[in-house]
Write a protein that holds these residues in place. Sequence first.
Motif, PDB file in Angstrom:
ATOM      1  N   UNK A 181       5.502  -6.861  41.550  1.00  5.82           N
ATOM      2  CA  UNK A 181       4.195  -7.273  41.016  1.00  5.82           C
ATOM      3  C   UNK A 181       4.067  -8.797  41.041  1.00  5.82           C
ATOM      4  N   UNK A 182       5.129  -9.488  40.610  1.00  7.19           N
ATOM      5  CA  UNK A 182       5.111 -10.956  40.584  1.00  7.19           C
ATOM      6  C   UNK A 182       4.962 -11.507  42.000  1.00  7.19           C
ATOM      7  N   UNK A 183       5.711 -10.943  42.945  1.00  2.78           N
ATOM      8  CA  UNK A 183       5.626 -11.398  44.334  1.00  2.78           C
ATOM      9  C   UNK A 183       4.264 -11.135  44.941  1.00  2.78           C
ATOM     10  N   UNK A 184       3.671  -9.981  44.607  1.00  3.76           N
ATOM     11  CA  UNK A 184       2.344  -9.650  45.125  1.00  3.76           C
ATOM     12  C   UNK A 184       1.287 -10.576  44.531  1.00  3.76           C
ATOM     13  N   UNK A 185       1.416 -10.891  43.235  1.00  2.00           N
ATOM     14  CA  UNK A 185       0.489 -11.837  42.593  1.00  2.00           C
ATOM     15  C   UNK A 185       0.576 -13.208  43.261  1.00  2.00           C
ATOM     16  N   UNK A 186       1.796 -13.652  43.525  1.00  2.00           N
ATOM     17  CA  UNK A 186       1.991 -14.947  44.182  1.00  2.00           C
ATOM     18  C   UNK A 186       1.365 -14.939  45.573  1.00  2.00           C
ATOM     19  N   UNK A 187       1.595 -13.879  46.332  1.00  2.00           N
ATOM     20  CA  UNK A 187       1.005 -13.763  47.669  1.00  2.00           C
ATOM     21  C   UNK A 187      -0.519 -13.803  47.578  1.00  2.00           C
ATOM     22  N   UNK A 188      -1.077 -13.072  46.637  1.00  2.00           N
ATOM     23  CA  UNK A 188      -2.521 -13.051  46.440  1.00  2.00           C
ATOM     24  C   UNK A 188      -3.058 -14.457  46.149  1.00  2.00           C
ATOM     25  N   UNK A 189      -2.426 -15.143  45.215  1.00  4.23           N
ATOM     26  CA  UNK A 189      -2.910 -16.470  44.823  1.00  4.23           C
ATOM     27  C   UNK A 189      -2.817 -17.477  45.965  1.00  4.23           C
ATOM     28  N   UNK A 190      -1.722 -17.442  46.706  1.00  2.00           N
ATOM     29  CA  UNK A 190      -1.498 -18.435  47.760  1.00  2.00           C
ATOM     30  C   UNK A 190      -2.257 -18.112  49.045  1.00  2.00           C
ATOM     31  N   UNK A 191      -2.275 -16.843  49.434  1.00  2.33           N
ATOM     32  CA  UNK A 191      -2.784 -16.489  50.757  1.00  2.33           C
ATOM     33  C   UNK A 191      -4.169 -15.864  50.788  1.00  2.33           C
ATOM     34  N   UNK A 192      -4.639 -15.371  49.666  1.00  4.06           N
ATOM     35  CA  UNK A 192      -5.931 -14.687  49.674  1.00  4.06           C
ATOM     36  C   UNK A 192      -6.955 -15.423  48.820  1.00  4.06           C
ATOM     37  N   UNK A 193      -6.645 -15.643  47.553  1.00  7.04           N
ATOM     38  CA  UNK A 193      -7.613 -16.253  46.643  1.00  7.04           C
ATOM     39  C   UNK A 193      -8.016 -17.654  47.087  1.00  7.04           C
ATOM     40  N   UNK A 194      -7.091 -18.415  47.638  1.00  6.23           N
ATOM     41  CA  UNK A 194      -7.394 -19.790  48.020  1.00  6.23           C
ATOM     42  C   UNK A 194      -7.937 -19.924  49.443  1.00  6.23           C
ATOM     43  N   UNK A 195      -8.037 -18.818  50.181  1.00  8.93           N
ATOM     44  CA  UNK A 195      -8.601 -18.870  51.536  1.00  8.93           C
ATOM     45  C   UNK A 195     -10.071 -19.267  51.444  1.00  8.93           C
ATOM     46  N   UNK A 196     -10.526 -20.081  52.374  1.00  9.38           N
ATOM     47  CA  UNK A 196     -11.906 -20.563  52.347  1.00  9.38           C
ATOM     48  C   UNK A 196     -12.666 -20.019  53.546  1.00  9.38           C
ATOM     49  N   UNK A 197     -13.620 -19.135  53.279  1.00  8.62           N
ATOM     50  CA  UNK A 197     -14.463 -18.570  54.323  1.00  8.62           C
ATOM     51  C   UNK A 197     -15.882 -19.112  54.211  1.00  8.62           C
TER      52      UNK A 197
END
Length: 87
Positions: free
Chosen positions: A55-71
């Motif tokens: 869960x912690x690793x998935x949250x980190x991946x989400x924050x770094x690679x998905x939430x901060x992506x700029x479209x």
Amino acid sequence: MGEPAEETDHGAIITLEGFDDAIIGFAERNGMAPSICYDRDMVIRTIMRDTGRSRVGAEEHFLINILTADFGLSNPVFLTIDPHLEH
């Protein structure tokens, strides 16, 4: 990760590859194009399932690679459903 979906009655919408099951609708904001709205927890669970991360690793991946992506103006929206909020 993010790619324009087909043109819809909402215009060009950015979707995240592999997360269709987490789509819960569209989010609209004054003066901006609609965006796809994802259930944040379902996105995290999909990352866990597909990558084997905790869960912690998935949250980190989400924050770094998905939430901060700029479209641009079509950035997806992520909704956290809080069952403790009073209606």
